[in-house]
Structures are given as structure tokens and as C-alpha cells.
Scaffold this motif. Structure first.
Motif, mmCIF file in Angstrom:
data_model
loop_
_atom_site.group_PDB
_atom_site.id
_atom_site.type_symbol
_atom_site.label_atom_id
_atom_site.label_comp_id
_atom_site.label_asym_id
_atom_site.label_seq_id
_atom_site.Cartn_x
_atom_site.Cartn_y
_atom_site.Cartn_z
ATOM 1 N N SER A 96 0.828 -1.203 0.000
ATOM 2 C CA SER A 96 0.000 0.000 0.000
ATOM 3 C C SER A 96 0.862 1.251 0.000
ATOM 4 N N LEU A 97 1.934 1.245 0.780
ATOM 5 C CA LEU A 97 2.847 2.386 0.800
ATOM 6 C C LEU A 97 3.376 2.654 -0.600
ATOM 7 N N VAL A 98 3.800 1.589 -1.285
ATOM 8 C CA VAL A 98 4.367 1.744 -2.626
ATOM 9 C C VAL A 98 3.292 2.158 -3.630
ATOM 10 N N MET A 99 2.153 1.459 -3.620
ATOM 11 C CA MET A 99 1.115 1.728 -4.617
ATOM 12 C C MET A 99 0.437 3.080 -4.405
ATOM 13 N N PHE A 100 -0.070 3.317 -3.199
ATOM 14 C CA PHE A 100 -0.748 4.576 -2.925
ATOM 15 C C PHE A 100 0.243 5.740 -2.966
ATOM 16 N N GLY A 101 1.382 5.550 -2.301
ATOM 17 C CA GLY A 101 2.388 6.616 -2.276
ATOM 18 C C GLY A 101 2.897 6.939 -3.671
ATOM 19 N N GLY A 102 3.156 5.900 -4.465
ATOM 20 C CA GLY A 102 3.649 6.111 -5.826
ATOM 21 C C GLY A 102 2.634 6.834 -6.695
ATOM 22 N N PHE A 103 1.374 6.419 -6.590
ATOM 23 C CA PHE A 103 0.360 7.064 -7.428
ATOM 24 C C PHE A 103 0.103 8.497 -6.972
ATOM 25 N N GLU A 104 0.064 8.730 -5.674
ATOM 26 C CA GLU A 104 -0.137 10.099 -5.182
ATOM 27 C C GLU A 104 1.022 11.004 -5.610
ATOM 28 N N TYR A 105 2.246 10.469 -5.567
ATOM 29 C CA TYR A 105 3.395 11.249 -6.022
ATOM 30 C C TYR A 105 3.280 11.537 -7.517
ATOM 31 N N ALA A 106 2.909 10.507 -8.298
ATOM 32 C CA ALA A 106 2.757 10.688 -9.742
ATOM 33 C C ALA A 106 1.673 11.719 -10.055
ATOM 34 N N LYS A 107 0.585 11.701 -9.280
ATOM 35 C CA LYS A 107 -0.488 12.684 -9.482
ATOM 36 C C LYS A 107 0.014 14.105 -9.262
ATOM 37 N N SER A 108 0.926 14.262 -8.288
ATOM 38 C CA SER A 108 1.432 15.611 -8.018
ATOM 39 C C SER A 108 2.356 16.105 -9.130
ATOM 40 N N LYS A 109 2.936 15.186 -9.896
ATOM 41 C CA LYS A 109 3.863 15.559 -10.963
ATOM 42 C C LYS A 109 3.202 15.637 -12.337
ATOM 43 N N PHE A 110 2.144 14.837 -12.524
ATOM 44 C CA PHE A 110 1.502 14.759 -13.835
ATOM 45 C C PHE A 110 0.005 15.060 -13.690
ATOM 46 N N PRO A 111 -0.399 16.258 -14.059
ATOM 47 C CA PRO A 111 -1.803 16.657 -13.903
ATOM 48 C C PRO A 111 -2.795 15.735 -14.618
ATOM 49 N N ALA A 112 -2.374 15.031 -15.659
ATOM 50 C CA ALA A 112 -3.277 14.130 -16.389
ATOM 51 C C ALA A 112 -3.776 12.987 -15.504
ATOM 52 N N LEU A 113 -3.077 12.713 -14.395
ATOM 53 C CA LEU A 113 -3.485 11.633 -13.495
ATOM 54 C C LEU A 113 -4.488 12.092 -12.446
ATOM 55 N N GLN A 114 -4.711 13.396 -12.369
ATOM 56 C CA GLN A 114 -5.714 13.909 -11.435
ATOM 57 C C GLN A 114 -7.082 13.455 -11.898
ATOM 58 N N LEU A 115 -7.981 13.259 -10.956
ATOM 59 C CA LEU A 115 -9.329 12.827 -11.296
ATOM 60 C C LEU A 115 -10.075 13.959 -11.977
ATOM 61 N N ASN A 116 -10.488 13.694 -13.194
ATOM 62 C CA ASN A 116 -11.302 14.641 -13.949
ATOM 63 C C ASN A 116 -12.695 14.034 -14.006
ATOM 64 N N SER A 117 -13.613 14.582 -13.238
ATOM 65 C CA SER A 117 -14.920 13.940 -13.086
ATOM 66 C C SER A 117 -15.635 13.781 -14.425
ATOM 67 N N THR A 118 -15.497 14.734 -15.338
ATOM 68 C CA THR A 118 -16.162 14.621 -16.632
ATOM 69 C C THR A 118 -15.577 13.476 -17.435
ATOM 70 N N ALA A 119 -14.228 13.404 -17.502
ATOM 71 C CA ALA A 119 -13.581 12.333 -18.261
ATOM 72 C C ALA A 119 -13.863 10.986 -17.620
ATOM 73 N N GLU A 120 -13.847 10.936 -16.284
ATOM 74 C CA GLU A 120 -14.074 9.659 -15.588
ATOM 75 C C GLU A 120 -15.480 9.159 -15.858
ATOM 76 N N LEU A 121 -16.469 10.060 -15.865
ATOM 77 C CA LEU A 121 -17.834 9.632 -16.126
ATOM 78 C C LEU A 121 -18.011 9.147 -17.564
ATOM 79 N N GLN A 122 -17.296 9.795 -18.496
ATOM 80 C CA GLN A 122 -17.397 9.374 -19.888
ATOM 81 C C GLN A 122 -16.776 8.006 -20.127
ATOM 82 N N HIS A 123 -15.743 7.671 -19.381
ATOM 83 C CA HIS A 123 -15.021 6.425 -19.605
ATOM 84 C C HIS A 123 -15.371 5.350 -18.588
ATOM 85 N N SER A 124 -16.340 5.576 -17.729
ATOM 86 C CA SER A 124 -16.705 4.594 -16.703
ATOM 87 C C SER A 124 -17.353 3.381 -17.319
#
Length: 196
Positions: A168-196
């Protein structure tokens, strides 16, 4: 297909889950003290936490777990016996662990630690039902037999707890770090709803 229509976030989430599942193939049987050091709890919680689509949250981790189980049974344990009674309880516990992730409204150190403990507790009390219920079990099919199975499972669940915390440390920590560096990984509610 344009890049605007590709949900990079979902693909990264799938890759993280697959990478974690691939570590199940590291053969640790020679280190019996590490038995049950597995990423399944972290995978379930991670999928439940980051996939906003309920279907994806349950199906993607479940399919990846099933495929890795199948490969392990064919290549490491050489055992496909067609008995699914134990697997039903294990997969039920896995689905409940995904639910733990679904209830994590905010990802931080404390919610991940609490979620890890909850996932391991669920695995402990649910998956050990199969140990008592299966044919030829060394435990009587009584509540006392179930309690004895729970007691004997403590070393395995301890290893699952450690592995769930580490993964969990690696997975959650890694993804949270990646989100802070790459805005495309941030949750975009419109895009998420379209691709759900």
C-alpha cells in the motif's frame, strides 16, 4: 482516436495493479517465514479507492487476481483440482477488501494504515471459513473449530498485514506522487464519467 479521449489515469491504475500482482510470482516458499506475503490486500484497497466506477473498482482487481491465481496454479503449484469452495470465500474476502477502498474518501497515511488493518481482518475472518468447511479439513465444523483455525492463521495474517502495509505504501504513495507531478493523473470527473 485522439489523445483527448484516452483516459491515461485508468491505464496507469491498471499497470500499477498488474505490476503488484506480478510480484506474486516471486517464489518465497524457501522462506517459510514469509509465506502469505502477498499484494492482494493492497491491490483490492487500491482498486476500490481509485476507480470511481464501481464496476471497474471490483472487476479490474478481481480479474487480475483471478488471472494471477490461475497462472500460479498452473506454473508454481501445478494444482487445478476444480474445487472452488475455498476460492469462493477468498474471493468474497477480496471483494469486501475492495469495499474498504471504496469507503476511503481521502487517501493519506492514516486512512491507508487503517484500511490495511481492516482488509487483513476481513481476510482473516472470512477466508478461514473455507478452512473449516472444506472436505477433509483438520478442523471440526463447529464454532470451536473455526476459532482454532483463526488462531492457527495468525502467523499468515501477520505476514499479510506487513505485505498489505508495504504494498500500500508503494502503490498509494507512488500514485499520489505521480499525481502531483503529472496533472493528467488527477481525477477529472467529466472524463471519468465518460469512460466509466
Amino acid at each position: 482516436m485522439s489523445l483527448d479521449k484516452i483516459n491515461i489515469r485508468n491505464y496507469i491504475l491498471i499497470l500499477i495493479v498488474i505490476a503488484a500482482a506480478a510480484t506474486r510470482f516471486f517464489h518465497l516458499d524457501s522462506f517459510t517465514s514469509w509465506f502469505n506475503f502477498t499484494p492482494i490486500g493492497a491491490i483490492a484497497m487500491f482498486g476500490g479507492s481509485y476507480y470511481k466506477s464501481r464496476t471497474k473498482a471490483y472487476l479490474i482487481p478481481l480479474i487480475i487476481l483471478f488471472c494471477s491465481d490461475l497462472i500460479l496454479n498452473l506454473t508454481v503449484y501445478y494444482n487445478i483440482d476444480g474445487k472452488f469452495d475455498a476460492a469462493v470465500w477468498t474471493y468474497l474476502s477480496f471483494m469486501l477488501m475492495v469495499t474498504v477502498g471504496r469507503y476511503m474518501k481521502k487517501v493519506n497515511v492514516w486512512t491507508v494504515i487503517a484500511g490495511s488493518f481492516a482488509c487483513v481482518f476481513i481476510h482473516w475472518i472470512v477466508s478461514d471459513i473455507s478452512v473449516v468447511m472444506m472436505t477433509g479439513s483438520m478442523y471440526p465444523r463447529t464454532f470451536a473449530g473455526y476459532l482454532l483455525a483463526l488462531q492457527n492463521a495468525i502467523p499468515w495474517e501477520r505476514n499479510l498485514l506487513v505485505s498489505t502495509l508495504v504494498y500500500s505504501l508503494v502503490m498509494f504513495g507512488g500514485f499520489e506522487y505521480a499525481k502531483s507531478k503529472f496533472p493528467a493523473l488527477q481525477l477529472n470527473s467529466t472524463a471519468e464519467l465518460q469512460h466509466s
